[in-house]
Design an enzyme around this catalytic site. Structure first.
Site, PDB file in Angstrom:
ATOM      1  N   ASP A  43      -4.518  -5.856   1.790  1.00 29.48           N
ATOM      2  CA  ASP A  43      -4.837  -7.288   1.906  1.00 29.48           C
ATOM      3  C   ASP A  43      -5.182  -7.698   3.333  1.00 29.48           C
ATOM      4  O   ASP A  43      -4.837  -8.802   3.774  1.00 29.48           O
ATOM      5  CB  ASP A  43      -3.668  -8.145   1.406  1.00 29.48           C
ATOM      6  CG  ASP A  43      -3.484  -8.069  -0.103  1.00 29.48           C
ATOM      7  OD1 ASP A  43      -4.223  -7.313  -0.752  1.00 29.48           O
ATOM      8  OD2 ASP A  43      -2.596  -8.755  -0.630  1.00 29.48           O
ATOM      9  N   ARG A  84      -7.758   2.162  -4.023  1.00 30.30           N
ATOM     10  CA  ARG A  84      -6.995   3.383  -3.761  1.00 30.30           C
ATOM     11  C   ARG A  84      -7.474   4.528  -4.645  1.00 30.30           C
ATOM     12  O   ARG A  84      -7.575   5.680  -4.200  1.00 30.30           O
ATOM     13  CB  ARG A  84      -5.498   3.107  -3.985  1.00 30.30           C
ATOM     14  CG  ARG A  84      -4.921   2.188  -2.945  1.00 30.30           C
ATOM     15  CD  ARG A  84      -3.661   1.449  -3.432  1.00 30.30           C
ATOM     16  NE  ARG A  84      -3.471   0.305  -2.576  1.00 30.30           N
ATOM     17  CZ  ARG A  84      -2.758   0.316  -1.450  1.00 30.30           C
ATOM     18  NH1 ARG A  84      -2.144   1.412  -1.061  1.00 30.30           N
ATOM     19  NH2 ARG A  84      -2.665  -0.766  -0.711  1.00 30.30           N
ATOM     20  N   HIS A 233       0.133  -6.756   2.899  1.00 32.07           N
ATOM     21  CA  HIS A 233       0.381  -7.459   1.640  1.00 32.07           C
ATOM     22  C   HIS A 233       1.634  -8.315   1.803  1.00 32.07           C
ATOM     23  O   HIS A 233       2.536  -7.969   2.552  1.00 32.07           O
ATOM     24  CB  HIS A 233       0.579  -6.426   0.529  1.00 32.07           C
ATOM     25  CG  HIS A 233       0.515  -6.982  -0.864  1.00 32.07           C
ATOM     26  ND1 HIS A 233       1.484  -7.828  -1.380  1.00 32.07           N
ATOM     27  CD2 HIS A 233      -0.391  -6.794  -1.857  1.00 32.07           C
ATOM     28  CE1 HIS A 233       1.168  -8.140  -2.623  1.00 32.07           C
ATOM     29  NE2 HIS A 233       0.038  -7.528  -2.940  1.00 32.07           N
ATOM     30  N   ASP A 339      -7.743  -2.089   1.793  1.00 33.14           N
ATOM     31  CA  ASP A 339      -8.117  -1.926   0.383  1.00 33.14           C
ATOM     32  C   ASP A 339      -8.911  -3.094  -0.174  1.00 33.14           C
ATOM     33  O   ASP A 339      -9.535  -2.983  -1.232  1.00 33.14           O
ATOM     34  CB  ASP A 339      -6.875  -1.667  -0.476  1.00 33.14           C
ATOM     35  CG  ASP A 339      -5.853  -2.803  -0.426  1.00 33.14           C
ATOM     36  OD1 ASP A 339      -6.098  -3.805   0.262  1.00 33.14           O
ATOM     37  OD2 ASP A 339      -4.803  -2.669  -1.079  1.00 33.14           O
TER      38      ASP A 339
END
Length: 757
Positions: A43, A84, A233, A339
């Site tokens: 994130d 991922r 995250h 990601d």
């Protein structure tokens, strides 16, 4: 005759009459093959690193960029598990069964929650070539019902090519109290937050330990380290000194910060001159229009994020210094990326407890001063608001889980002193996460296998950008790349991009497409759909071709509807009845009893030798949100922690010694309504307590039965809190609400997420 396939010696009656033979040492053991380290953030937006424009301090990542190269045009899938899966296989995420996060299984081939065996991971490929393989950090590539100590383990890291693993299997964890897995078993953190524990430090400690052990025995054999941090995250948590370091640094607000970061991007060249800063996303208010308390909350939430990123950068620095000490850094291909873009999950105001995201149930700004000091520490589970997320995606629009630039364009730093000569350079060629595996394989002079462990392999979908990375070519090898996430669709081809935003539950034929010439419009602000209708039609048609080729269909805009427990035939939640044999110190949330689906009863067969026997019977959640059922002071206690607003319940009579059956009945009107909890001892009612507000579920943490070594749900006990008697069994039965429960009582806007989802 020999039982060893491929044996090339000879076997006689005795060893004197025989000729020994040993398999060849892998070619990679010559000490010349480079190591590979892939560091993945979660994130993290395009602008968040200092070398991509941010004023957040990331000196170690910036140093890697100065000694290597940065990519300005690197793209991901817009979500964690899909990225991922693609990062580790080189294939498109729909093709390998990961349309969305690993918590979903829609019943269709494009969404199974695990990577198909027809797509070997990079770890599997490299281990077959003599590499040692290690993973430390967030996995999130195993179906949610397969993450307990009972397995199955097919989709766990060790079964997908890694020699060692240490981290968490879920999508997000408390950074001070994580549910940890080592290799194929669950473990407790090595120390408490009070003793200095933090997940980012722990996984780097293990990464260094694995490499040290390996180097001590095999000094010339290369290794592959996959290091996917929990950062950044939510929850945004870091040691207090890192959070406090940014006190007051963001009081100017997100509007001024975006302008400042954008100017730095233009000056550095990571964003081309002539780029326009995208306007504020819908729902993002002007900073100056916020109330004073809203600004205080938002600023502190951003300080926590900044401290989290800064602290993670320091851990990367520790790893790099270790590789320098071992002499490995010069011949290590080291990649740092993310990601997806910055997350929208904090809503327009931000939240001090991420469990609020599922309700939504906003923090009371009138009392926010009491919570500011805790934000970023063990007593908070925060996420910042939309305004700061868009600042992190500067100069782009939208966020994670969308297919505009803010969701899919990410930083990408590559460092390899032995291979990269024009250090500090910026590469503007288009690249996609599926390109990482073929790039690494080309740099290592290896090829992806056509068959792995007897299973035929689908072709690699990505294209190597090794030439661009090494500065040997300015020509894109890239064929068209499609994007799809929750019905949002896009496609890139030859510098053009067509994209659409899908409104949940609307017909896909109603979606409006936009057209951007990315080579001239980095931030996607000049829609050419009306002036270039033929180009738009060409790209839309191409999207359907690519979608058919890569298994994107059926289109599916469901997301969190697929997260909750599903009564699938043969699944652990099929009958909503659960039987446990304690003690169970950790049961991951995904395989915990589905108590959030309705009313429930809990029956515990226990035995106490004395009135002093006490301790935890059952807990789920953390000190921020959850439930705890325990024995203390010779009575039953049930504490219902709804965002730190705790209802304390106590049985009306004392427990007898000896073998006893205790019960707990949870009744209510559904999420947002009122409820009650009723105690029983040996079948007799033992007190009732009213609950003013029912949460969705019962906390985000895992379940503990008989002992608690994690974040204590209640302030009335301290961990570890082990029951000193004997628990013979625990039985739970859930009765779903007849109509799914009452609608959520909204605290704030009617739907605080509608503008972005």
């Amino acid at each position: 005759m020999t039982t060893e396939p491929g044996f090339q010696g000879t076997i006689g009656r005795s060893f004197q009459e025989s000729q020994p033979w040993w398999p060849a040492v892998p070619a990679t053991a010559d000490g010349k093959s480079p190591n590979v380290v892939v560091i993945l953030f979660d994130d993290l937006g395009f602008a968040h690193f200092g070398c991509y424009g941010s004023t957040i301090e990331t000196p170690n990542i910036d140093a890697l960029a100065a000694g290597g190269v940065r990519f300005s045009n690197f793209h991901t899938t817009a979500l964690c598990s899909p990225t991922r899966a693609s990062l580790l296989t080189g294939r498109n995420h729909h093709s390998i069964g990961m349309r969305g996060i690993a918590d979903y299984d829609s019943g269709f081939p494009n969404m199974r929650g695990a990577i198909t065996k027809n797509a070997a991971t990079l770890a599997e490929m490299l281990r077959d070539q003599g590499y040692a393989t290690f993973a430390t950090g967030k996995w999130h590539l195993a179906p949610k019902e397969e993450r307990s100590a009972a397995g199955p383990f097919d989709a766990w890291p060790l079964q997908r090519g890694f020699d060692h693993y240490y981290g968490f299997l879920s999508g997000a964890e408390d950074q001070f109290y994580p549910d940890l897995t080592e290799d194929n078993h669950h473990v407790h953190p090595p120390k408490t937050p009070e003793e200095g524990y933090h997940f980012s430090e722990d996984v780097v400690d293990h990464a260094i330990g694995y490499i040290r052990d390996h180097r001590s025995v095999y000094p010339t054999r290369p290794f592959f380290l996959y290091l996917p941090f929990g950062a950044t995250h939510s929850p945004h948590q870091a040691p207090k000194e890192y959070v406090d370091k940014y006190a007051g640094k963001f009081d100017q607000g997100w509007d001024a910060t975006r302008e400042e970061w954008f100017a730095r991007q233009l000056e550095s060249g990571i964003v081309p001159k002539g780029t326009d800063l995208a306007p504020r996303n819908p729902g993002v208010e002007q900073w100056d229009d916020l109330s004073e308390n809203a600004r205080k909350l938002a600023a502190r939430l951003q300080e926590a994020f900044a401290g989290f990123l800064d602290h993670t950068d320091a851990q990367i620095g520790r790893l790099v210094r270790f590789l320098e000490e071992t002499g490995d850094i010069d011949n290590t291909i080291l990649i740092v990326t993310s990601d997806n873009g910055a997350s929208q999950e904090g809503g327009p105001q931000g939240i001090t407890d991420e469990a609020r995201y599922a309700h939504p149930y906003l923090d009371d700004l009138d009392t926010i001063e009491d919570k500011l000091e805790d934000i970023g520490g063990p007593r908070s589970s925060p996420n910042y608001p939309w305004g700061w997320a868009q600042a992190g995606n500067t100069p782009l629009k939208w966020y994670k889980s969308t297919v505009h630039g803010g969701g899919i364009r990410d930083p990408f730093v590559a460092h390899w002193p032995k291979g990269i000569n024009d250090r500090g350079a910026i590469r503007h060629e288009f690249a996609h996460v599926t390109d990482v595996v073929p790039t690494i394989l080309e740099l290592l002079n290896l090829e992806a296998p056509e068959s792995f462990q007897g299973i035929s392999q689908m072709p690699i979908h990505g294209s190597s950008f090794a030439d661009a990375l090494l500065g040997q070519s300015e020509v894109d090898r890239r064929t068209p790349q499609y994007f799809e996430m929750f019905g949002h669709r896009a496609i890139w081809a030859d510098g053009w991009k067509a994209t659409s935003r899908h409104r949940k539950n609307d017909p896909y034929s109603d979606d409006e497409w936009q057209l951007y010439h990315l080579d001239q419009d980095f931030s996607e602000v000049h829609d050419l759909a009306e002036s270039e209708p033929e180009k738009l039609r060409e790209l839309i048609d191409l999207w359907w071709v690519e979608a058919g080729k890569h298994g994107v269909l059926p289109l599916d805009d469901r997301s969190f509807q697929l997260v909750g427990p599903q009564q699938r035939p043969g699944g652990i939640h099929e009958h909503l009845k659960y039987h446990y044999i304690p003690p169970i110190s950790r049961l991951p949330a995904a395989v915990s009893p589905a108590m959030g689906l309705g009313e429930w009863t809990m029956t515990i067969d226990l035995e106490r030798a004395a009135t002093s026997d006490e301790g935890l019977l059952f807990a789920k959640g953390t000190q921020n949100t959850g439930i705890a059922f325990y024995v203390q002071g010779n009575k039953l206690h049930f504490d219902y922690n709804a965002f730190t607003d705790i209802t304390f319940a106590e049985s009306s009579i004392e427990l007898p010694t000896g073998r006893t059956t205790v019960g707990l009945r949870f009744e209510g009107e559904g999420v947002g309504g009122e409820g009650r909890v009723i105690f029983s001892i040996d079948g007799k009612e033992a007190g009732t307590t009213e609950l003013p507000f029912l949460m969705r579920g019962v906390g985000g943490g895992g379940t503990r039965i008989g002992e608690d070594y994690q974040s204590p749900v209640s302030p009335k006990y301290q961990t570890p809190f082990k029951f000193t008697g004997t628990i013979h069994s625990v039985d739970i039965e859930v009765t779903p609400y007849a109509t799914g429960g009452r609608p959520v009582k909204r605290h704030g806007p009617q739907n605080i997420y509608s503008a972005s989802l």
